[in-house]
Design an enzyme around this catalytic site. Structure first.
Site, mmCIF file in Angstrom:
data_model
loop_
_atom_site.group_PDB
_atom_site.id
_atom_site.type_symbol
_atom_site.label_atom_id
_atom_site.label_comp_id
_atom_site.label_asym_id
_atom_site.label_seq_id
_atom_site.Cartn_x
_atom_site.Cartn_y
_atom_site.Cartn_z
ATOM 1 N N ARG A 91 -16.195 -18.124 -7.752
ATOM 2 C CA ARG A 91 -15.783 -16.801 -8.220
ATOM 3 C C ARG A 91 -16.995 -15.886 -8.375
ATOM 4 N NH1 ARG A 91 -10.688 -15.112 -7.481
ATOM 5 N NH2 ARG A 91 -10.483 -13.161 -8.588
ATOM 6 N N ASN A 142 -6.150 2.701 -12.850
ATOM 7 C CA ASN A 142 -5.123 1.771 -12.395
ATOM 8 C C ASN A 142 -3.752 2.414 -12.581
ATOM 9 O OD1 ASN A 142 -4.004 -0.854 -11.641
ATOM 10 N ND2 ASN A 142 -3.457 -1.090 -13.806
ATOM 11 N N HIS A 162 0.074 1.387 -13.464
ATOM 12 C CA HIS A 162 0.897 0.274 -13.973
ATOM 13 C C HIS A 162 2.360 0.740 -14.021
ATOM 14 C CE1 HIS A 162 1.872 -3.385 -16.081
ATOM 15 N NE2 HIS A 162 2.631 -2.664 -16.885
ATOM 16 N N ASP A 192 -4.507 -3.709 -19.119
ATOM 17 C CA ASP A 192 -3.686 -2.508 -19.343
ATOM 18 C C ASP A 192 -3.961 -1.852 -20.701
ATOM 19 O OD1 ASP A 192 -2.433 -3.101 -16.877
ATOM 20 O OD2 ASP A 192 -0.924 -4.346 -17.862
ATOM 21 N N GLU A 234 5.235 6.588 -9.840
ATOM 22 C CA GLU A 234 3.925 6.129 -9.347
ATOM 23 C C GLU A 234 3.343 7.021 -8.264
ATOM 24 O OE1 GLU A 234 3.556 1.890 -8.550
ATOM 25 O OE2 GLU A 234 5.392 1.539 -9.643
ATOM 26 N N ASN A 246 1.363 3.070 -2.624
ATOM 27 C CA ASN A 246 0.587 3.995 -3.475
ATOM 28 C C ASN A 246 -0.614 4.549 -2.713
ATOM 29 O OD1 ASN A 246 1.563 4.299 -6.398
ATOM 30 N ND2 ASN A 246 1.863 2.119 -6.000
ATOM 31 N N GLY A 305 0.765 -1.237 0.000
ATOM 32 C CA GLY A 305 0.000 0.000 0.000
ATOM 33 C C GLY A 305 0.796 1.287 0.000
HETATM 34 C C1 GRF Z 1 3.090 -1.015 -7.667
HETATM 35 O O1 GRF Z 1 4.285 -1.250 -8.350
HETATM 36 C C2 GRF Z 1 1.988 -0.772 -8.645
HETATM 37 O O2 GRF Z 1 2.399 -0.197 -9.834
HETATM 38 C C3 GRF Z 1 1.495 -2.113 -8.841
HETATM 39 O O3 GRF Z 1 1.731 -2.908 -7.735
HETATM 40 C C4 GRF Z 1 2.651 -2.242 -6.890
HETATM 41 C C5 GRF Z 1 1.906 -1.900 -5.637
HETATM 42 O O4 GRF Z 1 2.687 -1.430 -4.599
HETATM 43 N N1 GRF Z 1 0.701 -2.433 -9.920
HETATM 44 P P1 GRF Z 1 2.007 -0.832 -3.302
HETATM 45 O O5 GRF Z 1 1.094 -1.887 -2.694
HETATM 46 O O6 GRF Z 1 1.253 0.414 -3.660
HETATM 47 O O7 GRF Z 1 3.144 -0.534 -2.370
#
Ligand code: GRF
Length: 208
Positions: free
Chosen positions: A66, A108, A110, A151, A181, A14, A12
């Protein structure tokens, strides 16, 4: 106010960048109304709790099929009434029904410059391993809307990051997070919260 729900599977960082950006005013007009993880042990859930954001786990392990998981997951999302859903390291395939219902309302992050190193199988460290194996000199990250493909949705923001001699996948992953990011994900949310992103003919147009 844009009501935002963040979906997470892991550490987490991000999510933390989003929380910090809301708190320091980098993201405006936005309220974080919930964090959902498929993984009970995700540290991201603790980060949410520490920030006072309602945190939930909806795990496929607790459902017989699912279909039943997808239904419970979608019910939880609907209950939180999001204007925007942010996938911040979320490793579950988004149900088709949810993509239709929240068209252009799911974004999202990426960790590559799409269309390089993206699509099925490119997640986490694999992206950075592939970039180093190919010997590219510039990598980066992309924020995009989520559509039915992997993506393939409209690209909102991208940021480039230099590869350096001696980089390992781990070192490169960290640099891409720090320099790209954690910057463009909050920035994209702020742009959306302020009505500056629209999708025209399948492409995201960002007002400058
Ligand atoms: C990041 O590299 C993001 O781009 C991805 O998964 C990772 C997540 O990291 N798709 P975090 O959980 O936000 O630390």
């Amino acid at each position: 106010m844009l009501n935002v729900v963040v979906l997470v599977s892991g550490g987490g960082t991000n999510l933390q960048a989003i929380i910090d950006a809301v708190n320091d005013g980098t993201i405006t007009n936005t309220r974080l109304t919930g964090v959902i993880s498929n993984n009970q042990n995700a540290y991201a859930l603790e980060r949410a709790e520490m920030a006072g954001i309602p945190a939930f786990c909806v795990s496929p392990k607790n459902y017989d099929s699912r279909e039943l998981f997808n239904e419970a997951f979608l019910n939880k999302i609907d209950e939180l009434q999001p204007d925007l859903i942010v996938l911040a390291g979320f490793l579950v395939v988004i149900p088709k029904e949810m993509i239709e219902k929240y068209r252009n309302k799911i974004i999202n992050i990426h960790p590559s410059l799409i269309p390089a190193f993206c699509g099925t199988g490119y997640y986490g460290l694999k992206v950075h391993e592939a970039a180093l194996a190919r010997g590219v000199k510039v990598v980066g990250a992309t924020v995009h809307f989520v559509d039915e493909g992997t993506d393939t949705g409209p690209i909102i923001l991208q940021k480039a990051v230099d590869v350096q001699n001696g980089d390992t996948p781990q070192v490169l992953q960290r640099r891409v997070m720090e320099e790209a990011e954690w910057k463009i994900l909050p920035q994209a949310i702020d742009l959306i919260a302020n009505g500056r992103v629209e999708v025209v003919n399948g492409k995201a147009v960002v007002a400058q």
